[in-house]
Scaffold this motif. Structure first.
Motif, PDB file in Angstrom:
ATOM      1  N   GLY A  47       0.799  -1.222   0.000  1.00  0.00           N
ATOM      2  CA  GLY A  47       0.000   0.000   0.000  1.00  0.00           C
ATOM      3  C   GLY A  47       0.826   1.263   0.000  1.00  0.00           C
ATOM      4  N   GLY A  48       2.114   1.150   0.302  1.00  0.00           N
ATOM      5  CA  GLY A  48       2.997   2.307   0.243  1.00  0.00           C
ATOM      6  C   GLY A  48       3.005   3.179   1.476  1.00  0.00           C
ATOM      7  N   SER A  49       2.327   2.763   2.559  1.00  0.00           N
ATOM      8  CA  SER A  49       2.252   3.641   3.732  1.00  0.00           C
ATOM      9  C   SER A  49       3.555   3.684   4.518  1.00  0.00           C
ATOM     10  N   VAL A  50       4.404   2.667   4.379  1.00  0.00           N
ATOM     11  CA  VAL A  50       5.679   2.666   5.105  1.00  0.00           C
ATOM     12  C   VAL A  50       6.865   2.821   4.168  1.00  0.00           C
ATOM     13  N   THR A  51       6.607   2.886   2.876  1.00  0.00           N
ATOM     14  CA  THR A  51       7.694   3.011   1.908  1.00  0.00           C
ATOM     15  C   THR A  51       7.642   4.317   1.135  1.00  0.00           C
ATOM     16  N   ALA A  52       6.749   5.220   1.564  1.00  0.00           N
ATOM     17  CA  ALA A  52       6.630   6.491   0.855  1.00  0.00           C
ATOM     18  C   ALA A  52       7.917   7.299   0.997  1.00  0.00           C
ATOM     19  N   THR A 283      -7.477  -1.641 -10.117  1.00  0.00           N
ATOM     20  CA  THR A 283      -6.445  -0.691 -10.558  1.00  0.00           C
ATOM     21  C   THR A 283      -5.816   0.098  -9.420  1.00  0.00           C
ATOM     22  N   THR A 284      -6.287  -0.063  -8.189  1.00  0.00           N
ATOM     23  CA  THR A 284      -5.732   0.670  -7.054  1.00  0.00           C
ATOM     24  C   THR A 284      -5.304  -0.297  -5.965  1.00  0.00           C
ATOM     25  N   ALA A 285      -4.315   0.115  -5.176  1.00  0.00           N
ATOM     26  CA  ALA A 285      -3.861  -0.719  -4.056  1.00  0.00           C
ATOM     27  C   ALA A 285      -4.990  -0.940  -3.055  1.00  0.00           C
ATOM     28  N   TYR A 286      -5.796   0.082  -2.847  1.00  0.00           N
ATOM     29  CA  TYR A 286      -6.921  -0.026  -1.917  1.00  0.00           C
ATOM     30  C   TYR A 286      -7.898  -1.102  -2.393  1.00  0.00           C
ATOM     31  N   GLY A 287      -8.223  -1.080  -3.696  1.00  0.00           N
ATOM     32  CA  GLY A 287      -9.151  -2.059  -4.238  1.00  0.00           C
ATOM     33  C   GLY A 287      -8.591  -3.469  -4.206  1.00  0.00           C
ATOM     34  N   LEU A 288      -7.291  -3.639  -4.493  1.00  0.00           N
ATOM     35  CA  LEU A 288      -6.682  -4.968  -4.466  1.00  0.00           C
ATOM     36  C   LEU A 288      -6.681  -5.549  -3.056  1.00  0.00           C
ATOM     37  N   MET A 289      -6.490  -4.703  -2.051  1.00  0.00           N
ATOM     38  CA  MET A 289      -6.572  -5.188  -0.671  1.00  0.00           C
ATOM     39  C   MET A 289      -7.980  -5.656  -0.339  1.00  0.00           C
ATOM     40  N   ILE A 290      -8.970  -4.937  -0.841  1.00  0.00           N
ATOM     41  CA  ILE A 290     -10.358  -5.346  -0.609  1.00  0.00           C
ATOM     42  C   ILE A 290     -10.622  -6.696  -1.266  1.00  0.00           C
ATOM     43  N   ALA A 344      -3.712  -2.507   7.715  1.00  0.00           N
ATOM     44  CA  ALA A 344      -2.964  -1.922   6.604  1.00  0.00           C
ATOM     45  C   ALA A 344      -3.891  -1.162   5.665  1.00  0.00           C
ATOM     46  N   LEU A 345      -5.103  -1.657   5.490  1.00  0.00           N
ATOM     47  CA  LEU A 345      -6.074  -0.977   4.628  1.00  0.00           C
ATOM     48  C   LEU A 345      -6.431   0.394   5.191  1.00  0.00           C
ATOM     49  N   SER A 346      -6.513   0.496   6.519  1.00  0.00           N
ATOM     50  CA  SER A 346      -6.821   1.783   7.131  1.00  0.00           C
ATOM     51  C   SER A 346      -5.677   2.776   6.980  1.00  0.00           C
ATOM     52  N   ARG A 347      -4.468   2.282   6.692  1.00  0.00           N
ATOM     53  CA  ARG A 347      -3.319   3.153   6.483  1.00  0.00           C
ATOM     54  C   ARG A 347      -3.077   3.439   5.004  1.00  0.00           C
ATOM     55  N   THR A 348      -3.934   2.889   4.161  1.00  0.00           N
ATOM     56  CA  THR A 348      -3.783   3.069   2.712  1.00  0.00           C
ATOM     57  C   THR A 348      -4.786   4.097   2.225  1.00  0.00           C
ATOM     58  N   ALA A 349      -4.335   5.024   1.414  1.00  0.00           N
ATOM     59  CA  ALA A 349      -5.224   6.075   0.908  1.00  0.00           C
ATOM     60  C   ALA A 349      -6.235   5.487  -0.063  1.00  0.00           C
ATOM     61  N   PRO A 350      -7.527   5.741   0.146  1.00  0.00           N
ATOM     62  CA  PRO A 350      -8.541   5.272  -0.803  1.00  0.00           C
ATOM     63  C   PRO A 350      -8.508   6.096  -2.081  1.00  0.00           C
ATOM     64  N   PRO A 351      -9.179   5.648  -3.125  1.00  0.00           N
ATOM     65  CA  PRO A 351      -9.212   6.430  -4.370  1.00  0.00           C
ATOM     66  C   PRO A 351      -9.790   7.816  -4.119  1.00  0.00           C
ATOM     67  N   PRO A 352      -9.248   8.837  -4.787  1.00  0.00           N
ATOM     68  CA  PRO A 352      -9.761  10.201  -4.576  1.00  0.00           C
ATOM     69  C   PRO A 352     -11.178  10.332  -5.110  1.00  0.00           C
ATOM     70  N   PRO A 353     -11.989  11.211  -4.522  1.00  0.00           N
ATOM     71  CA  PRO A 353     -13.374  11.384  -4.987  1.00  0.00           C
ATOM     72  C   PRO A 353     -13.422  12.064  -6.343  1.00  0.00           C
ATOM     73  N   ARG A 354     -14.527  11.855  -7.024  1.00  0.00           N
ATOM     74  CA  ARG A 354     -14.743  12.530  -8.292  1.00  0.00           C
ATOM     75  C   ARG A 354     -15.108  13.990  -8.037  1.00  0.00           C
ATOM     76  N   GLU A 355     -15.122  14.769  -9.083  1.00  0.00           N
ATOM     77  CA  GLU A 355     -15.362  16.202  -8.931  1.00  0.00           C
ATOM     78  C   GLU A 355     -16.716  16.488  -8.302  1.00  0.00           C
TER      79      GLU A 355
END
Length: 682
Positions: A47-52, A283-290, A344-355
């Protein structure tokens, strides 16, 4: 369920009992911790939360916080689930004796107090690491005023403070509890301690508040019951001196099915609220974890199905203890991995909202500004409020199951009561889930209709459905004499000191009458309307306050005290007069109410807040007439029937004693002589 004709064993050795039960328990515990940490590590890295990459010049909390925060959170979650599981085992899965916990159950409550202490310490560490991560400072630099301010003013900090307080309370009081009622209170406190972090994390910022907040809360509660329960039952079965293992396993098997359903519903709602398209699952790390969680969840479902099909019946026959412990050990390890993945999912940024979701109105309401109100929009603009969807489904399903059970054993149940209950649930759907619930968020007049329905119409219909009477007739007594099943718990609640106090006419009437004034004429109203949880609490309060009042006024269920019918009429007239005055008071307000909330957005098609508020006051004044008429008619019928039953009892008593009521007969003869004399004079 155990097949008919089976019986349970107590402490006598069984043919498949493992002599090295302690070693097996240790292996399961080590495997669970290892799987949890491995899943947590892999997911954190993916998820990249510890490797950013650390950007020079920007605040950085340091490696201690990056790794310490998820580790403290997983410790908090695991110890919380274990606390809940141990308490559930002691209170609901092991038999009690006349309201007192058995020796083994008392030991599990003491063990829960130790796990609750670890829970509190882990929550305190999470509080420090969370603030460190938020400010971008090392943990040592946030101790002091910053930490105090965060814990007392920021929702995430306040939530963790509640966790610390509730977990500490379980740790302290768990050392002295001996009764089932006291342990039940600890279960309630521990479950309450699970909710605050779930309500102040990702869910609080999601667009679909009605799905996200309730969904994550249901998910967390169900996971704790499921994971903690299977862990406690498994380790209980591995003990050499274990008692009532078949009973505990069979009871938990039923509970686990409902927990599994709760996990599925909560997880689905949370995912829908955080993902804006199906493609984001892939297509997102958040979705793959789900997706990974869904796969592991399916595996756990298969193991649970095998438990119910094979191991539980064999344990009831005292022949499957070893198979159950092996299969449960695998299940616990997978559950621990899922919990690590969740952190880990709670530490991963979810997809950004649409406009469209960035719109301020959408951020506040969870949906865009609705179009001008019309019959079509009232029928089509539905709100998926998961909490009240579950309330309607669960209450309707339980009521229907009770009626079906009565019918199957040949007992009657009045169709009018079923109709009243169904109508009451329908009013909840109309008031909270239809377009009326949508417009109630932006128009005071629609909110007042919602309030009147929930507090003055829905409770009457639900009370006339006699749910307590149905439950007492449909629920079976506990299999073991002196134990507590659902029926015994219900009776204990009805006869408790709390019920006697809360159902006192003065208390119930005061809550019902004072609540509207305390809400609408204080800053509490805009504060509750601005927050989804506050709005949820307000609607639940409307329902419960109305149900409590009408339960003592027009209820047909058994209650802790019987209120005379004359007093009921007095209470009804008093409350209706106060509600009418409440409506007039709103109409007389020269300034709009709750502008801290309604002033945040502009309703382009509305006539203005003042005119809409005047209409809302008129609705509150006028709507009270309909419930008053319904309740008056119901009380007149009940009073007449009560007089008939009293007269029949008097007649049976007279016949049984072989004598008549001399005073009543003499009085009737006197009236007859007066009537004859009047006829002669006329």
């Amino acid at each position: 369920m155990a097949p008919p004709g089976t019986h349970e064993t107590s402490s006598s050795p069984s043919k498949d009992r493992q002599p090295n039960g302690a070693d097996t328990a240790l292996i399961i515990a080590v495997a669970a911790v290892a799987s949890c940490l491995i899943a947590l590590l892999i997911a954190l890295v993916a998820g990249g939360s510890v490797t950013a990459q650390v950007i020079p010049g920007l605040p950085d909390p340091g490696a201690l916080t990056r790794w310490g925060l998820p580790l403290s959170k997983i410790t908090m979650d695991l110890s919380a689930a274990l606390t809940v599981g141990l308490l559930i085992l002691a209170v609901f899965l092991l038999p009690a004796t006349k309201g007192m916990l058995g020796g083994k159950a008392q030991g599990y409550v003491r063990a829960a107090s130790w796990s609750a202490l670890i829970w509190a310490v882990a929550a305190a560490a999470t509080l420090v690491f969370q603030l460190s991560d938020l400010l971008g400072l090392p943990p040592g630099e946030v101790l002091g005023n910053e930490l105090t301010s965060y814990a007392g003013s920021v929702p995430q900090g306040i939530g963790l403070m509640f966790v610390i307080l509730l977990a500490t309370a379980v740790a302290l009081f768990g050392r002295t509890v001996l009764t089932s009622t006291g342990a039940f209170a600890l279960v309630a406190v521990s479950l309450a301690g699970l909710v605050p972090p779930a309500l102040t994390g990702h869910s609080s910022s999601a667009g679909a508040h009605e799905l996200a907040v309730t969904g994550l809360a249901v998910h967390v509660l169900a996971v704790a019951v499921w994971v903690g329960g299977i862990t406690a039952v498994t380790f209980h079965g591995l003990r050499s001196d274990a008692e009532h293992v078949p009973t505990a396993v069979t009871r938990f098997s039923r509970m686990a099915l409902w927990a599994y359903i709760g996990v599925a519903i909560g997880g689905l709602a949370s995912a829908i609220s955080r993902l804006y398209s199906l493609s984001e699952l892939f297509t997102t790390a958040y979705g793959l974890m789900i997706l990974t969680k869904v796969g592991l969840f399916a595996v756990l479902g298969a193991i649970g199905w095998w438990h119910r099909r094979a191991t539980v019946p064999r344990i009831a026959e005292n022949g499957g203890r070893a198979l159950f412990s092996r299969l449960a050990g695998v299940e616990i390890a997978i559950m621990a991995a899922v919990m690590g993945l969740s952190v880990a999912l709670s530490r991963t940024a979810p997809p950004p909202p649409r406009e469209s979701e960035v719109d301020p109105v959408f951020a506040l309401l969870g949906f865009p500004m609705p179009p001008p109100i019309s019959l079509d929009t009232l029928l089509t603009l539905w709100r998926p409020d998961l909490f009240f969807v579950l309330v309607v489904v669960v209450l309707g399903g339980l009521y229907a199951a009770g009626v079906v059970r009565l019918r199957r054993r040949g007992d009657d149940w009045p169709w009018t009561r079923s109709l009243a209950w169904a109508a009451g649930l329908l009013t909840i759907v109309v008031a909270l889930l239809s377009g009326l619930g949508t417009y109630a968020m932006v128009l005071f007049s629609m909110h007042m209709i919602q309030h009147m329905v929930l507090s003055m119409l829905t409770p009457i219909l639900l009370v006339l459905g006699a749910p307590v009477t149905l439950a007492l007739r449909a629920l079976k007594p506990a299999e073991r004499r002196g134990d507590r099943g659902p029926r015994e718990w219900l009776n204990a609640f009805l006869n408790s000191r709390y019920s006697k106090v809360i159902t006192h006419p003065a208390v119930a009437t005061s809550i019902f009458v004072i609540s509207p004034y305390a809400l609408y004429f204080t800053p509490l109203f805009p504060q509750l309307m601005s927050d989804h949880l506050g709005h949820l609490f307000m609607n639940v309060h409307f329902l419960l306050a109305g149900f409590l009042f009408y339960w003592i006024v027009v209820g047909v269920d058994p209650a802790p005290r019987k209120v005379p019918y004359l007093l009921r009429f007095v209470l009804l007239l008093l409350t209706m007069g106060m509600h009418a005055f409440f409506g007039i008071s709103i109409m007389m307000q020269s300034e709009p109410l709750a502008m801290d909330y309604y002033g945040q957005f502009d309703v382009p098609w509305s006539d203005g807040q003042v005119d809409d508020q005047y209409m809302g006051g008129g609705i509150a004044w006028a709507v009270g007439e309909i419930p008053t008429l319904l309740v008056t008619m119901a009380m007149m019928v009940q009073w007449a029937r009560d007089e008939e039953r009293t007269e029949r009892r008097r007649e049976r008593h007279s016949k049984r004693d072989g004598s008549d009521d001399a005073d009543m007969d003499a009085y009737n003869a006197y009236l007859q002589r007066l009537n004859e004399r009047a006829k002669e004079q006329g």
